[in-house]
Design a protein around this motif. Structure first.
Motif, PDB file in Angstrom:
ATOM      1  N   UNK A 190       0.747  -1.223   0.081  1.00  0.00           N
ATOM      2  CA  UNK A 190      -0.033   0.007  -0.051  1.00  0.00           C
ATOM      3  C   UNK A 190       0.782   1.132   0.011  1.00  0.00           C
ATOM      4  N   UNK A 191       0.344   2.308  -0.823  1.00  0.00           N
ATOM      5  CA  UNK A 191       1.277   3.546  -0.875  1.00  0.00           C
ATOM      6  C   UNK A 191       0.068   4.819  -0.441  1.00  0.00           C
ATOM      7  N   UNK A 192       0.302   5.767   0.434  1.00  0.00           N
ATOM      8  CA  UNK A 192      -0.617   6.664   0.704  1.00  0.00           C
ATOM      9  C   UNK A 192      -0.113   7.799  -0.208  1.00  0.00           C
ATOM     10  N   UNK A 193      -1.156   8.610  -0.371  1.00  0.00           N
ATOM     11  CA  UNK A 193      -0.726   9.686  -1.280  1.00  0.00           C
ATOM     12  C   UNK A 193       0.213  10.479  -0.799  1.00  0.00           C
ATOM     13  N   UNK A 194       0.373  10.920   0.521  1.00  0.00           N
ATOM     14  CA  UNK A 194       1.639  11.427   0.866  1.00  0.00           C
ATOM     15  C   UNK A 194       2.888  10.788   0.867  1.00  0.00           C
ATOM     16  N   UNK A 221      -3.432   5.072  -2.724  1.00  0.00           N
ATOM     17  CA  UNK A 221      -4.517   5.760  -2.080  1.00  0.00           C
ATOM     18  C   UNK A 221      -5.143   7.015  -2.968  1.00  0.00           C
ATOM     19  N   UNK A 222      -4.121   7.708  -3.571  1.00  0.00           N
ATOM     20  CA  UNK A 222      -4.699   8.916  -4.091  1.00  0.00           C
ATOM     21  C   UNK A 222      -4.967   9.243  -5.316  1.00  0.00           C
ATOM     22  N   UNK A 223      -4.360  10.692  -5.934  1.00  0.00           N
ATOM     23  CA  UNK A 223      -4.451  10.933  -7.347  1.00  0.00           C
ATOM     24  C   UNK A 223      -3.572  10.649  -8.265  1.00  0.00           C
ATOM     25  N   UNK A 224      -3.804  10.427  -9.564  1.00  0.00           N
ATOM     26  CA  UNK A 224      -2.791   9.719 -10.368  1.00  0.00           C
ATOM     27  C   UNK A 224      -1.613  11.073 -10.775  1.00  0.00           C
ATOM     28  N   UNK A 225      -2.049  12.183 -10.392  1.00  0.00           N
ATOM     29  CA  UNK A 225      -1.194  13.300 -10.961  1.00  0.00           C
ATOM     30  C   UNK A 225      -0.597  14.125  -9.726  1.00  0.00           C
ATOM     31  N   UNK A 226      -0.380  13.300  -8.294  1.00  0.00           N
ATOM     32  CA  UNK A 226      -0.095  14.147  -7.074  1.00  0.00           C
ATOM     33  C   UNK A 226       1.219  13.486  -6.783  1.00  0.00           C
ATOM     34  N   UNK A 264       2.898  14.884  -9.071  1.00  0.00           N
ATOM     35  CA  UNK A 264       3.263  14.935 -10.343  1.00  0.00           C
ATOM     36  C   UNK A 264       2.718  14.091 -11.167  1.00  0.00           C
ATOM     37  N   UNK A 265       2.754  14.503 -12.553  1.00  0.00           N
ATOM     38  CA  UNK A 265       1.879  13.357 -13.533  1.00  0.00           C
ATOM     39  C   UNK A 265       2.746  12.189 -13.757  1.00  0.00           C
ATOM     40  N   UNK A 267       3.120   9.895 -11.225  1.00  0.00           N
ATOM     41  CA  UNK A 267       2.995   9.110 -10.145  1.00  0.00           C
ATOM     42  C   UNK A 267       2.719   7.793 -10.274  1.00  0.00           C
ATOM     43  N   UNK A 268       1.648   7.429 -11.335  1.00  0.00           N
ATOM     44  CA  UNK A 268       1.500   6.103 -11.576  1.00  0.00           C
ATOM     45  C   UNK A 268       2.402   5.115 -11.943  1.00  0.00           C
ATOM     46  N   UNK A 269       3.398   6.090 -12.747  1.00  0.00           N
ATOM     47  CA  UNK A 269       4.615   5.263 -13.456  1.00  0.00           C
ATOM     48  C   UNK A 269       5.540   5.082 -12.300  1.00  0.00           C
ATOM     49  N   UNK A 270       5.985   6.012 -11.264  1.00  0.00           N
ATOM     50  CA  UNK A 270       6.564   5.923 -10.307  1.00  0.00           C
ATOM     51  C   UNK A 270       6.204   4.616  -9.527  1.00  0.00           C
ATOM     52  N   UNK A 271       4.763   4.534  -9.089  1.00  0.00           N
ATOM     53  CA  UNK A 271       4.342   3.317  -8.487  1.00  0.00           C
ATOM     54  C   UNK A 271       4.789   2.160  -8.941  1.00  0.00           C
ATOM     55  N   UNK A 272       4.674   2.115 -10.374  1.00  0.00           N
ATOM     56  CA  UNK A 272       4.899   0.914 -11.087  1.00  0.00           C
ATOM     57  C   UNK A 272       6.578   0.675 -11.101  1.00  0.00           C
ATOM     58  N   UNK A 273       7.134   1.595 -11.164  1.00  0.00           N
ATOM     59  CA  UNK A 273       8.590   1.436 -11.113  1.00  0.00           C
ATOM     60  C   UNK A 273       9.138   0.988  -9.719  1.00  0.00           C
ATOM     61  N   UNK A 274       8.600   1.571  -8.629  1.00  0.00           N
ATOM     62  CA  UNK A 274       9.049   1.459  -7.326  1.00  0.00           C
ATOM     63  C   UNK A 274       8.637  -0.120  -6.964  1.00  0.00           C
ATOM     64  N   UNK A 275       7.569  -0.842  -7.568  1.00  0.00           N
ATOM     65  CA  UNK A 275       7.311  -1.936  -6.745  1.00  0.00           C
ATOM     66  C   UNK A 275       7.259  -3.017  -7.875  1.00  0.00           C
ATOM     67  N   UNK A 276       7.894  -2.761  -8.981  1.00  0.00           N
ATOM     68  CA  UNK A 276       7.851  -3.593  -9.972  1.00  0.00           C
ATOM     69  C   UNK A 276       6.627  -4.203 -10.549  1.00  0.00           C
ATOM     70  N   UNK A 277       5.399  -3.460 -10.851  1.00  0.00           N
ATOM     71  CA  UNK A 277       4.271  -3.866 -11.109  1.00  0.00           C
ATOM     72  C   UNK A 277       4.306  -4.646 -12.524  1.00  0.00           C
TER      73      UNK A 277
END
Ligand code: WTA
Length: 652
Positions: A102-106, A336-341, A343-344, A346-356
């Motif tokens: 899980x990742x929170x928006x903050x 938890x949060x918005x895809x552009x928070x 920065x735009x 965020x979605x790709x950052x999450x994918x990179x961080x966890x190896x989605x």
């Protein structure tokens, strides 16, 4: 939009087909096309073999009892959904596997293993029991997208309570109405959640709702904000902090043995009247279909990192963030949060961080990503991705091809999945190792599922456009509308014969037997992947003291798919202005939630009506879409339309 991306133009030709990428197909779980034949020859035996993948206390004695339009699946069988999603994994090598990342928006992060989940689900189940919740009771959940939401759902399932999740973006009034309709006795909420850097004050809204929701005896509040300035007054005897209750909750909880047909949850969705429908799902059939389709359509493997971007407040979150993936012991990412928070990317950052490896999202999001530009995904490593999914509305071929090229690097199959809150699980979707896809088509009904395109008179249209119908019962079908069986029969099973389900969607089938779902044919709009009933918005507008009448229609919108266009006539003597328009938009947000805020408010002196007084929505739609006007001869006052048209075009 296509001309913004010359690179995808060559992929967009009308006849372009996409075979499963060879490397993907070679390792795919399902490569046997015989599955379709088995599903068609003996659907009951076929679904029984899928149900056999679950853990049952006692086996069913009958696969299907079908007294149209009422179905029972796996009668006599008993099982528990939380045991299937948690306990059976902790008994084996998945015990310490990540269940939820899980990742929170903050930017705060938590990982729960299957054992963690097992512990907390059991403890929270005990908390619920101690607060007096019993088998069959309804529990309302109004929460941000945090692990406690999944824990609370599974805890309800463990003790046989029925959960009713209310999306955290809904207003206090919407929450109140849903609580009252289900007569929920306990509410789980949070002090707040985060969205685009701002606090969503859930507890405050819940307090407002509870002023007129007397069935609620207890409220459990998750402390999500820790130290934020939102005050959270507790009502003595009613309100309890989650973490306090968990501290002394017993560690283990014997699960209830639930009948396959016992209710698992209620989920409200918009229909063609002003009142949302509480869609009822039961245990055995629902879990069978969502678990099976998760395996087939996502090609789920033991080491996948699976991310569904939907909120749990919608059916996609229920079926493909919680029950389907957890029943399969998957690792699920939850953000938890918005895809552009902030920065735009965020979605790709999450994918990179966890190896989605598997991403399941909605066309509206993909169109927003397209608009933001390829530099955002370009900055991140997306090579872990191996499969992409789409759900919630028709995906336009441009968005499909962009997704394929810039997110999937042309190596990931795309699964466009058609289904509904009512169907519980996926119905029309490709099998990614087998199906040759066409951008914009959800392809064919899944094995064991039967769909047709029908004319109004009920005859089948083998090739061409018409109404999408489901012609055989399926395990995860809705079992009713909570408290309103008549509406269930009328809405879904009365268009033709009582054994044929009417989806509310228009669709066409091509010469290859592929289905192309075109959109709703009833008074339901699909705005940014969310279902919104035009009548609900109209009632909210008319509720404003200065409004006499309103008619809401959809118009095409580049990102959201559809936008809400509200024609409003005000009461005599009321002065119309931009200020009033803004006030009306806010009024709708307050009544329903921000997702239902009209995009346009058009003040009209009159609405076009037939001589019998019916509002002619078709004409309003034409005006909103800027189309040439159709036949206006049945109008009481044809001048109304011409005046409105001039006025609307003047506003653009
Ligand atoms: C639409 C969401 C085209 C459709 C799971 C349906 C789609 C409604 C698709 C259900 C798709 C969903 N292609 N249209 N792949 N998926 N829809 O209940 O109009 O929120 O009837 O369930 O969304 O929306 P619901």
């Amino acid at each position: 939009m296509a001309d913004q991306h010359p690179e995808i133009a060559d992929l967009l030709s009308e006849h372009r087909r996409f075979d499963p990428p060879a490397a993907f197909a070679a390792a795919a779980t399902i490569t046997d096309p015989g599955l379709y034949a088995r599903g068609a020859e003996d659907p009951e035996a076929f679904w029984a073999s899928q149900a056999g993948e679950l853990e049952w206390y006692t086996p069913w004695t009958r696969v299907l009892d079908w007294a149209p339009p009422h179905a029972k699946w796996f009668t006599g069988g008993t099982l528990n959904a939380s045991v299937n999603c948690v306990d059976r994994h902790v008994r084996g090598p998945r015990r310490n596997k990540a269940a939820l990342i899980w990742e929170g928006e903050p930017g705060d992060r938590r990982t729960l293993t299957y054992f963690d989940l097992y512990r907390q689900v059991s403890q929270f189940a005990n908390v619920l029991t101690r607060l007096g919740v019993r088998r069959g009771d309804r529990v309302a959940l109004y929460m941000p997208l945090i692990p406690e939401l999944a824990i609370a759902m599974l805890a309800c399932a463990r003790i046989g309570a029925v959960h009713s999740v209310v999306f955290g973006g809904f207003s206090a009034e919407s929450l109140r109405d849903r609580i009252n309709d289900a007569q929920a006795t306990l509410l789980v909420t949070a002090d707040g959640g985060w969205r685009r850097g701002a606090v969503v004050p859930l507890k405050q809204m819940a307090d407002e709702a509870l002023r007129e929701a007397p069935s609620i005896k207890n409220v459990v509040i998750v402390q999500r904000l820790q130290g934020s300035p939102v005050p959270v007054p507790l009502q003595e005897g009613r309100d309890h902090w989650w973490h306090r209750l968990m501290m002394d909750a017993p560690l283990t909880c014997d699960p209830e043995r639930m009948d396959a047909e016992d209710m698992l949850f209620i989920l409200y969705t918009s229909g063609t009247t002003g009142k949302p429908k509480g869609i009822v799902h039961t245990t055995g059939g629902y879990l069978t279909q969502v678990a099976a389709t998760t395996r087939w359509v996502f090609d789920l493997k033991e080491d996948d990192v699976y991310w569904c971007t939907a909120d749990i407040g919608w059916v996609t979150g229920h079926s493909y963030l919680v029950y389907g993936p957890l029943a399969n012991g998957a690792t699920v990412v939850m953000y938890e949060g918005a895809p552009d928070w902030p920065a735009r990317d965020r979605v790709w950052e999450v994918i990179e961080r966890y190896g989605v490896t598997i991403l399941y999202t909605a066309p509206t999001a993909i169109r927003a990503f397209m608009r933001w530009g390829t530099e955002w995904p370009g900055k991140r490593d997306l090579t872990s991705l191996r499969l992409l999914g789409s759900v919630g509305e028709p995906i336009n071929p441009e968005a499909w091809v962009w997704y394929h090229r810039f997110i999937g690097g042309e190596r990931c199959p795309i699964v466009d999945t058609w289904w509904q809150t009512e169907t519980g699980g996926m119905m029309i979707a490709p099998l990614p190792g087998l199906t040759r896809t066409k951008p914009g088509s959800a392809t064919r009904p899944l094995p064991g599922i039967s769909a047709e395109i029908r004319r109004d008179d009920g005859t089948d249209i083998p090739v061409g456009g018409g109404l999408l119908a489901l012609t055989r019962p399926w395990p995860s079908m809705l079992r009713g509308i909570y408290g309103d069986m008549d509406r269930y029969v009328k809405t879904y099973w009365s268009r033709w014969t009582p054994d044929i389900y009417f989806t509310g969607d228009g669709a066409k089938r091509d010469a290859d037997g592929f289905f192309w779902v075109l959109g709703r044919v009833d008074d339901v709009l699909n705005v940014a992947g969310h279902r919104i009933g035009t009548m609900e918005v109209e009632s909210a507008l008319v509720d404003h003291p200065q409004v006499a009448e309103s008619a809401v229609v959809g118009r095409p919108h580049e990102i959201k798919g559809q936008a809400l266009c509200a024609f409003v006539t005000v009461k005599e003597g009321v002065h119309t202005s931009d200020v009033l328009a803004a006030e009306l938009k806010d009024h709708v947000a307050k009544k329903i939630g921000a997702i239902a805020k009209p995009d346009d408010i058009i003040f009209a002196a009159d609405l076009p009506k037939t001589r019998s007084g019916k509002i002619m929505r078709r004409l309003l739609r034409d005006i909103a879409e800027g189309k040439a006007l159709g036949d206006t001869t049945t109008l009481a006052d044809p001048g109304v339309v011409a005046r409105l048209k001039d006025q609307y075009q003047g506003t653009e």
